[in-house]
Design a protein around this motif. Structure first.
Motif, mmCIF file in Angstrom:
data_model
loop_
_atom_site.group_PDB
_atom_site.id
_atom_site.type_symbol
_atom_site.label_atom_id
_atom_site.label_comp_id
_atom_site.label_asym_id
_atom_site.label_seq_id
_atom_site.Cartn_x
_atom_site.Cartn_y
_atom_site.Cartn_z
ATOM 1 N N GLU A 203 10.336 -3.851 1.623
ATOM 2 C CA GLU A 203 11.381 -4.825 1.943
ATOM 3 C C GLU A 203 12.376 -4.965 0.790
ATOM 4 O OE1 GLU A 203 9.877 -9.072 1.518
ATOM 5 O OE2 GLU A 203 7.997 -7.968 1.767
ATOM 6 N N SER B 17 4.943 0.143 -0.696
ATOM 7 C CA SER B 17 4.031 -0.582 0.191
ATOM 8 C C SER B 17 4.810 -1.218 1.341
ATOM 9 C CB SER B 17 3.282 -1.657 -0.592
ATOM 10 O OG SER B 17 4.199 -2.611 -1.119
ATOM 11 N N GLY B 18 4.136 -1.341 2.474
ATOM 12 C CA GLY B 18 4.793 -1.947 3.632
ATOM 13 C C GLY B 18 5.649 -0.938 4.381
ATOM 14 N N GLU C 274 3.104 4.076 2.120
ATOM 15 C CA GLU C 274 1.928 3.567 2.827
ATOM 16 C C GLU C 274 2.105 3.660 4.333
ATOM 17 O OE1 GLU C 274 -0.030 0.262 -0.184
ATOM 18 O OE2 GLU C 274 1.079 -0.402 1.588
ATOM 19 N N GLN C 275 3.323 3.417 4.816
ATOM 20 C CA GLN C 275 3.595 3.446 6.244
ATOM 21 C C GLN C 275 4.747 4.411 6.534
ATOM 22 O OE1 GLN C 275 3.861 -0.371 8.252
ATOM 23 N NE2 GLN C 275 2.730 -1.391 6.605
ATOM 24 N N ARG D 188 7.782 -2.914 -3.104
ATOM 25 C CA ARG D 188 7.683 -3.285 -1.696
ATOM 26 C C ARG D 188 8.831 -2.655 -0.901
ATOM 27 N NH1 ARG D 188 7.720 -9.539 -2.680
ATOM 28 N NH2 ARG D 188 8.938 -8.751 -4.461
#
Length: 487
Positions: A47, A74-75, A96-97, A45
């Protein structure tokens, strides 16, 4: 963040960080662009990555660093305005972003072989090297105002998609790179913007492909490079704009293909360039603007720029390859500004510097002929007379030929009809050839002209020979004087 909240992949990353150990999830058939299909076992992740970079600690005697390969992030990885004291290497990863590093300060950033939707890193500060080698980034790469202490690597990166958007695909405007900008093999679908940027070292765009049809492929106004711009075999579809830029070394466009049909293919006006090389380059498709630029050397065959040009105010030291002046004159006739005297003077000076006075005279003669077309009709008539007789003074041999022709005419005429002596009984013997020479040569006095007086039409012939002699003899003397002065 508690380690108990982490997935197995994140736990491996967290444990390796304090000792700068690498965590590698890559497989033989990996393609980071399709990394959205990678499973949870190789997903971390964003974060968690952010928390580790901002709060992770190194072990005693170790240097912490994030070294991940082959993971899906991700994120949203948001490091806006963050200060990261460790090196970051996210190699062959799938984001992903779009990661946000606007205004961040990092020690070193390596995203080689990764896939990113875009990159927002304007005004980033990198204490070391920034690597985007082999990256696939379909969206905008924003690095405007960045300060990079080391080099920036964009070799073989693919930016944008076919068709592109209206905004620049790569923004490096006002960036400061204290080493090299290394981008051989770069593929960019959209504008590459380097306006106002400063690169202390060299720029390498060998084999790059920059495409912005009907737009600007490379926007680099007021771009400053410490040494050379190497762009061998560069291919551009769209305008290349280098206005006001400085390249103290060399711009090497050997084998390049520049194309902007119906528009400006190359604008390098008001530039300061050491050497411009277009050896073996394809003919440039579009207008070339070199107004007011200063160059030491231009290495380009005339066939390289077959279209319109703008070269008013262009100054240069020498031209290569060595060619007859006539081969280079045709380019001057295609200047969109019409008759540009300065362009002819520059070309003539270049031939004089290498000791080719015949080439310099050819250029000066072409200048007078081009200037003739801008004059009134009666001035053009006089120009044609000067051209036919003495080549505007740049063909002294032609003047000598006219002198010899007039000498033969006068000798034949006065052999058939001797002029009357001025003082019979005291005049020297008449010699028609010497008498004609006395009429033609304005300074030398053989005594024949004063001793004999023609009448009627022969007197008008004498007037004609005297006037023609002044004009033609002066031309011959001027040509000899120029040759002596050169030596």
């Amino acid at each position: 963040m508690e380690i108990a909240d982490l997935t197995p992949a994140e736990r491996l990353m967290w444990q390796a960080f304090p000792r700068s150990e690498a965590v590698d999830f890559r497989q033989a058939d990996d393609d980071p662009e399709r990394g959205d299909a990678w499973g949870a076992e190789r997903t971390v992740r964003a974060e968690v990555v952010r928390a580790l970079l901002l709060g992770g600690l190194s072990e005693d005697g170790e240097i912490a660093a994030l070294r991940l390969s082959g993971v899906r992030i991700s994120g949203l990885l948001n490091l806006q305005y963050a200060t990261v004291d460790c090196a970051i290497r996210l190699w062959a990863c799938h984001f992903e972003q779009t990661p946000i590093l606007y205004g961040a300060k990092v020690r070193q950033l390596n995203l080689s072989e990764s896939f990113l939707p875009a990159l927002n890193a304007a005004t980033i500060r990198v204490d070391g090297v920034l690597r985007l080698t082999d990256c696939r980034i379909p969206g905008e790469v924003r690095l405007g105002g960045a300060e990079i202490s080391g080099a920036l690597f964009l070799d073989r990166a693919h930016l944008g998609r076919d068709g592109g958007g209206e905004d620049p695909i790569l923004q490096l405007n006002q960036a400061v790179i204290n080493d090299d900008l290394w981008a051989p093999g770069l593929v960019a679908h959209g504008e590459v913007r380097l306006s106002g940027a400063r690169v202390s070292g060299a720029v390498n765009l060998d084999d790059a492909r920059l495409s912005a049809p009907d737009g600007t492929a490379l926007q680099a106004e007021a771009f400053t490079v410490g040494s050379n711009l190497s762009a061998r075999r560069l291919r551009t579809d769209g305008r290349v704009n280098l206005r006001g830029s400085k390249f103290p070394g060399q711009i090497d466009l050997t084998g390049a293909h520049l194309s902007s049909p119906g528009g400006v293919a190359l604008r390098a006006s008001s530039c300061t360039i050491g050497e411009l090389w277009l050896r073996d380059a394809d003919p440039i498709d579009g207008l070339v603007n070199l107004r007011r630029s200063q160059l030491d050397l231009i290495h380009a065959a005339p066939e390289v720029w077959p279209g319109p040009v703008r070269i008013d105010g262009l100054t240069y030291g020498s031209l290569a390859p060595a060619l007859p002046a006539a081969r280079r004159l045709e380019l001057l006739e295609r200047d969109e500004d019409g008759y540009v005297p300065h362009a002819y003077e520059q070309l003539a000076a270049a031939y004089r510097r290498i000791g080719d006075d015949a080439g310099a005279r050819t250029v000066q003669l072409a200048k007078q002929r081009r200037h003739r077309g801008t004059l009134s009709w009666y001035a053009r008539i006089w120009g044609y007379v000067q051209d036919a007789t003495v080549g505007y003074g740049f063909r002294p041999a032609r003047a000598m030929a006219w002198l010899l022709a007039l000498l033969l005419v006068g000798t034949a005429a006065y052999s058939l009809h001797h002029p009357q002596p001025v003082d019979p009984g005291r005049t020297p013997d008449f010699h028609s050839a010497i008498y004609t020479l006395d009429l033609l040569l304005p300074i030398i006095d053989f005594g024949q002209e004063k001793a004999f007086t023609p009448h009627g039409g022969y007197q008008w012939l004498a007037y004609l020979l005297i006037a023609a002699g002044w004009v033609l003899a002066t031309t011959v003397v001027a040509g000899i004087t120029r040759a002596v002065n050169r030596q």
